[in-house]
Write a protein that holds these residues in place. Structure first.
Motif, PDB file in Angstrom:
ATOM      1  N   SER A 349       0.742  -1.031  -0.023  1.00 38.26           N
ATOM      2  CA  SER A 349      -0.055   0.043   0.045  1.00 38.26           C
ATOM      3  C   SER A 349       0.974   1.268   0.015  1.00 38.26           C
ATOM      4  O   SER A 349       2.236   1.253   0.495  1.00 38.26           O
ATOM      5  N   GLY A 350       0.103   2.391  -0.266  1.00 36.72           N
ATOM      6  CA  GLY A 350       1.097   3.570  -0.393  1.00 36.72           C
ATOM      7  C   GLY A 350       1.588   3.941  -1.672  1.00 36.72           C
ATOM      8  O   GLY A 350       1.736   3.064  -2.797  1.00 36.72           O
ATOM      9  N   PRO A 351       2.065   5.346  -1.853  1.00 35.61           N
ATOM     10  CA  PRO A 351       2.843   5.520  -3.079  1.00 35.61           C
ATOM     11  C   PRO A 351       3.892   4.545  -3.858  1.00 35.61           C
ATOM     12  O   PRO A 351       4.034   4.474  -4.955  1.00 35.61           O
ATOM     13  N   HIS A 352       4.910   4.167  -2.875  1.00 36.03           N
ATOM     14  CA  HIS A 352       5.889   3.385  -3.731  1.00 36.03           C
ATOM     15  C   HIS A 352       5.251   1.796  -3.792  1.00 36.03           C
ATOM     16  O   HIS A 352       6.038   1.147  -4.663  1.00 36.03           O
ATOM     17  N   GLY A 353       4.323   1.250  -3.247  1.00 31.46           N
ATOM     18  CA  GLY A 353       3.997  -0.099  -3.550  1.00 31.46           C
ATOM     19  C   GLY A 353       2.681  -0.126  -4.176  1.00 31.46           C
ATOM     20  O   GLY A 353       2.433  -1.386  -4.713  1.00 31.46           O
ATOM     21  N   GLU A 354       1.763   0.760  -4.487  1.00 36.23           N
ATOM     22  CA  GLU A 354       0.687   0.516  -5.218  1.00 36.23           C
ATOM     23  C   GLU A 354       0.721   0.164  -6.547  1.00 36.23           C
ATOM     24  O   GLU A 354       0.197  -0.948  -7.260  1.00 36.23           O
ATOM     25  N   ALA A 355       1.933   0.554  -7.545  1.00 41.19           N
ATOM     26  CA  ALA A 355       2.309   0.099  -8.727  1.00 41.19           C
ATOM     27  C   ALA A 355       2.639  -1.321  -8.798  1.00 41.19           C
ATOM     28  O   ALA A 355       2.071  -2.111  -9.697  1.00 41.19           O
ATOM     29  N   ARG A 356       3.360  -1.771  -7.895  1.00 43.35           N
ATOM     30  CA  ARG A 356       3.715  -3.159  -7.686  1.00 43.35           C
ATOM     31  C   ARG A 356       2.560  -3.794  -7.304  1.00 43.35           C
ATOM     32  O   ARG A 356       2.447  -5.116  -7.868  1.00 43.35           O
ATOM     33  N   MET A 357       1.582  -3.595  -6.416  1.00 45.04           N
ATOM     34  CA  MET A 357       0.490  -4.212  -6.214  1.00 45.04           C
ATOM     35  C   MET A 357      -0.511  -4.592  -7.694  1.00 45.04           C
ATOM     36  O   MET A 357      -1.016  -5.736  -7.878  1.00 45.04           O
ATOM     37  N   LYS A 358      -0.692  -3.550  -8.388  1.00 42.08           N
ATOM     38  CA  LYS A 358      -1.268  -3.642  -9.565  1.00 42.08           C
ATOM     39  C   LYS A 358      -0.657  -4.398 -10.596  1.00 42.08           C
ATOM     40  O   LYS A 358      -1.247  -5.430 -11.427  1.00 42.08           O
ATOM     41  N   ALA A 359       0.537  -4.486 -10.520  1.00 40.65           N
ATOM     42  CA  ALA A 359       1.484  -5.364 -11.522  1.00 40.65           C
ATOM     43  C   ALA A 359       1.364  -6.820 -10.924  1.00 40.65           C
ATOM     44  O   ALA A 359       1.343  -7.727 -11.827  1.00 40.65           O
ATOM     45  N   LYS A 360       1.255  -6.900  -9.798  1.00 47.47           N
ATOM     46  CA  LYS A 360       1.023  -8.522  -9.374  1.00 47.47           C
ATOM     47  C   LYS A 360      -0.146  -9.113  -9.603  1.00 47.47           C
ATOM     48  O   LYS A 360      -0.439 -10.283 -10.043  1.00 47.47           O
ATOM     49  N   GLU A 361      -1.277  -8.231  -9.255  1.00 48.22           N
ATOM     50  CA  GLU A 361      -2.629  -8.637  -9.885  1.00 48.22           C
ATOM     51  C   GLU A 361      -2.803  -8.820 -11.393  1.00 48.22           C
ATOM     52  O   GLU A 361      -3.518  -9.804 -11.842  1.00 48.22           O
ATOM     53  N   ARG A 362      -1.829  -7.930 -12.191  1.00 47.10           N
ATOM     54  CA  ARG A 362      -2.160  -8.528 -13.748  1.00 47.10           C
ATOM     55  C   ARG A 362      -1.320  -9.683 -13.864  1.00 47.10           C
ATOM     56  O   ARG A 362      -1.759 -10.690 -14.622  1.00 47.10           O
ATOM     57  N   GLN A 363      -0.398 -10.208 -13.141  1.00 50.86           N
ATOM     58  CA  GLN A 363       0.526 -11.397 -13.132  1.00 50.86           C
ATOM     59  C   GLN A 363      -0.658 -12.582 -12.994  1.00 50.86           C
ATOM     60  O   GLN A 363      -0.649 -13.517 -13.487  1.00 50.86           O
ATOM     61  N   ILE A 364      -1.624 -12.368 -11.910  1.00 46.70           N
ATOM     62  CA  ILE A 364      -2.413 -13.283 -11.435  1.00 46.70           C
ATOM     63  C   ILE A 364      -3.501 -13.512 -12.518  1.00 46.70           C
ATOM     64  O   ILE A 364      -3.990 -14.536 -12.879  1.00 46.70           O
ATOM     65  N   GLU A 365      -3.939 -12.154 -12.970  1.00 50.12           N
ATOM     66  CA  GLU A 365      -4.922 -12.278 -14.019  1.00 50.12           C
ATOM     67  C   GLU A 365      -4.536 -13.016 -15.089  1.00 50.12           C
ATOM     68  O   GLU A 365      -5.244 -13.834 -15.986  1.00 50.12           O
ATOM     69  N   THR A 366      -3.298 -12.775 -15.527  1.00 47.36           N
ATOM     70  CA  THR A 366      -2.829 -13.473 -16.851  1.00 47.36           C
ATOM     71  C   THR A 366      -2.779 -14.986 -16.501  1.00 47.36           C
ATOM     72  O   THR A 366      -2.914 -15.791 -17.592  1.00 47.36           O
ATOM     73  N   PHE A 367      -2.337 -15.475 -15.478  1.00 48.81           N
ATOM     74  CA  PHE A 367      -2.202 -16.759 -15.000  1.00 48.81           C
ATOM     75  C   PHE A 367      -3.840 -17.561 -15.293  1.00 48.81           C
ATOM     76  O   PHE A 367      -3.763 -18.579 -15.846  1.00 48.81           O
ATOM     77  N   GLN A 368      -4.551 -16.561 -14.820  1.00 47.81           N
ATOM     78  CA  GLN A 368      -6.082 -17.280 -15.050  1.00 47.81           C
ATOM     79  C   GLN A 368      -6.389 -17.365 -16.518  1.00 47.81           C
ATOM     80  O   GLN A 368      -7.264 -18.258 -16.752  1.00 47.81           O
ATOM     81  N   GLU A 369      -5.979 -16.404 -17.336  1.00 48.68           N
ATOM     82  CA  GLU A 369      -6.375 -16.304 -18.525  1.00 48.68           C
ATOM     83  C   GLU A 369      -5.619 -17.602 -19.143  1.00 48.68           C
ATOM     84  O   GLU A 369      -6.379 -18.162 -20.139  1.00 48.68           O
ATOM     85  N   LEU A 370      -4.568 -17.792 -18.743  1.00 52.78           N
ATOM     86  CA  LEU A 370      -3.551 -18.936 -19.705  1.00 52.78           C
ATOM     87  C   LEU A 370      -4.263 -20.200 -19.125  1.00 52.78           C
ATOM     88  O   LEU A 370      -4.318 -21.255 -19.903  1.00 52.78           O
ATOM     89  N   THR A 371      -4.454 -20.297 -18.022  1.00 52.45           N
ATOM     90  CA  THR A 371      -5.019 -21.865 -17.428  1.00 52.45           C
ATOM     91  C   THR A 371      -6.220 -21.850 -17.272  1.00 52.45           C
ATOM     92  O   THR A 371      -6.701 -23.047 -17.310  1.00 52.45           O
ATOM     93  N   GLY A 372      -7.117 -20.787 -17.319  1.00 46.39           N
ATOM     94  CA  GLY A 372      -8.618 -21.205 -17.064  1.00 46.39           C
ATOM     95  C   GLY A 372      -8.923 -21.309 -15.494  1.00 46.39           C
ATOM     96  O   GLY A 372     -10.136 -21.692 -15.339  1.00 46.39           O
ATOM     97  N   VAL A 373      -7.901 -21.289 -14.620  1.00 47.03           N
ATOM     98  CA  VAL A 373      -8.030 -21.833 -13.122  1.00 47.03           C
ATOM     99  C   VAL A 373      -8.191 -20.400 -12.620  1.00 47.03           C
ATOM    100  O   VAL A 373      -7.335 -19.566 -12.427  1.00 47.03           O
TER     101      VAL A 373
END
Length: 375
Positions: A349-373
């Motif tokens: 959380s906060g200004p230094h971590g928010e971008a990383r949180m969103k990037a991590k969420e993108r990784q998880i979303e991509t996993f779901q797209e690729l695997t259907g899980v």
């Protein structure tokens, strides 16, 4: 060649790898940690400064003390550790080729077959190329930190630091604590990249910080003797007439890190490029499991962050491994993982971590797209 069979093999004995090993071992998983160094613990033993944050994340405790605690806990849990050992191959059937030994004549390669694998091999330093950048005395900030904090050797007496992220700021201060003179800190961006509290410490010590500047050239016979910096314009090009030259015997480069993704890619794990995470990184789900089922990825390998996030990601993977092997009830695992994600979100959380949180969420979303899980 005989094959050694293990329940869980953790590749990399840094913060994320050791925390994964500990969490799994607590639930009765038989764990082997493979680490390339003479001592496990990774970056923690370079971090002589006190951690920030909450009490849950070691606020006020030095990284080296956290590292000692991890190693003691792993020892008490009978985690097997192979030191001076490098994973040089990862194959589809979860077999790992491990080269062990320090003497070239006596090195051996062993094949280990794992039921589950956690890859925690961290990240490598980026370089900045300039005229004279290959001279002895020009090195990564991490190398300088290892020399001074682990080996107790000054990399130089007069040092120019390139990069104002937290690594550049913290290592500058640690070099000064060890007796070096940091002649200047150079940052190409218009503002300092790290925490203001770190920048203030070196500014109070009299170190000039030059934003919108870069290193132009290093000169010297046999090793670096002086360095010239200059201002850059809005297109990152040198501004003629803005050159400044310093007498130095070392230049430390803190230009960020990139995940060491090669081993995971060799094992077939899908990767994705994200500049916020440092470049190419393995795609993973909320359990830190990669697209190769049974292979988990944690720490800076999944995107460059801080030691506390690496510790938490390791805990996630360790719990998930114990659950998947059947040594932790799903209800208890769900509770532990939920608590860990809550702490991770707090760290991001906060200004230094928010971008990383969103990037991590993108990784998880991509996993779901690729695997259907979905989870």
């Amino acid at each position: 060649m005989s094959v050694i069979k293990k329940e869980l093999v953790v590749i990399g004995g840094g913060p994320s790898g050791m925390s994964a090993a500990i969490e799994a071992a607590k639930r009765g998983v038989k764990v082997l940690v493979v680490d390339a160094n003479e001592k496990a613990g990774g970056q923690l033993f370079k971090q002589i400064h006190k951690f920030f944050g909450s009490r849950a994340h070691g606020a006020g405790v030095r990284g080296i003390d956290i590292g000692k605690k991890l190693l003691k806990e792993a020892e008490d849990l009978h985690v097997e550790v192979w030191l001076n050992s490098v994973a040089i191959g990862l194959f589809d059937n979860k077999q790992i080729a491990v080269e062990t030994g320090t003497d070239e004549k006596n090195k051996t390669v062993r094949i280990v077959e794992a039921e589950k694998i956690v890859i925690a091999c961290g990240a490598s330093e980026n370089v900045v190329r300039f005229k004279g950048w290959t001279l002895p005395g020009v090195m990564g900030a991490g190398a300088a930190q290892t020399m001074v904090n682990v080996n107790r050797v000054l990399p130089g007496k007069r040092i120019l630091m390139i990069g104002s992220g937290n690594v550049g700021l913290i290592v500058s201060y640690q070099l000064m604590q060890a007796g070096a003179d940091v002649v200047a800190l150079v940052e190409a961006a218009p503002k300092i990249g790290g925490y203001a509290v770190h920048a203030a410490k070196i500014a109070r010590a009299g170190v000039p910080i030059y934003t919108r500047h870069t290193v132009l050239e290093a000169r010297g016979e046999g090793r670096v003797k002086e360095a010239t910096i200059c201002e850059v314009d809005n297109k990152w090009q040198p501004v003629p007439g803005s050159e400044k030259t310093f007498e130095v015997d070392a230049i430390a480069i803190a230009a960020g890190l990139k995940p060491l993704v090669e081993l995971a890619a060799m094992g077939g794990c899908k990767t994705k490029f994200d500049p916020i995470l440092g470049g190419w990184a393995p795609i993973h789900d909320r359990n830190m499991e990669s697209t190769c089922r049974g292979i988990y990825v944690v720490g800076d390998l999944t995107g460059v962050e801080e030691a506390n996030t690496a510790l938490e990601e390791g805990r996630l993977a360790g719990v998930a491994v114990a659950e998947s092997i059947g040594k932790l009830a799903p209800e208890e695992a769900a509770k532990l993982k939920s608590e860990t994600w809550e702490r991770l979100n707090g760290l991001r959380s906060g200004p230094h971590g928010e971008a990383r949180m969103k990037a991590k969420e993108r990784q998880i979303e991509t996993f779901q797209e690729l695997t259907g899980v979905s989870q």
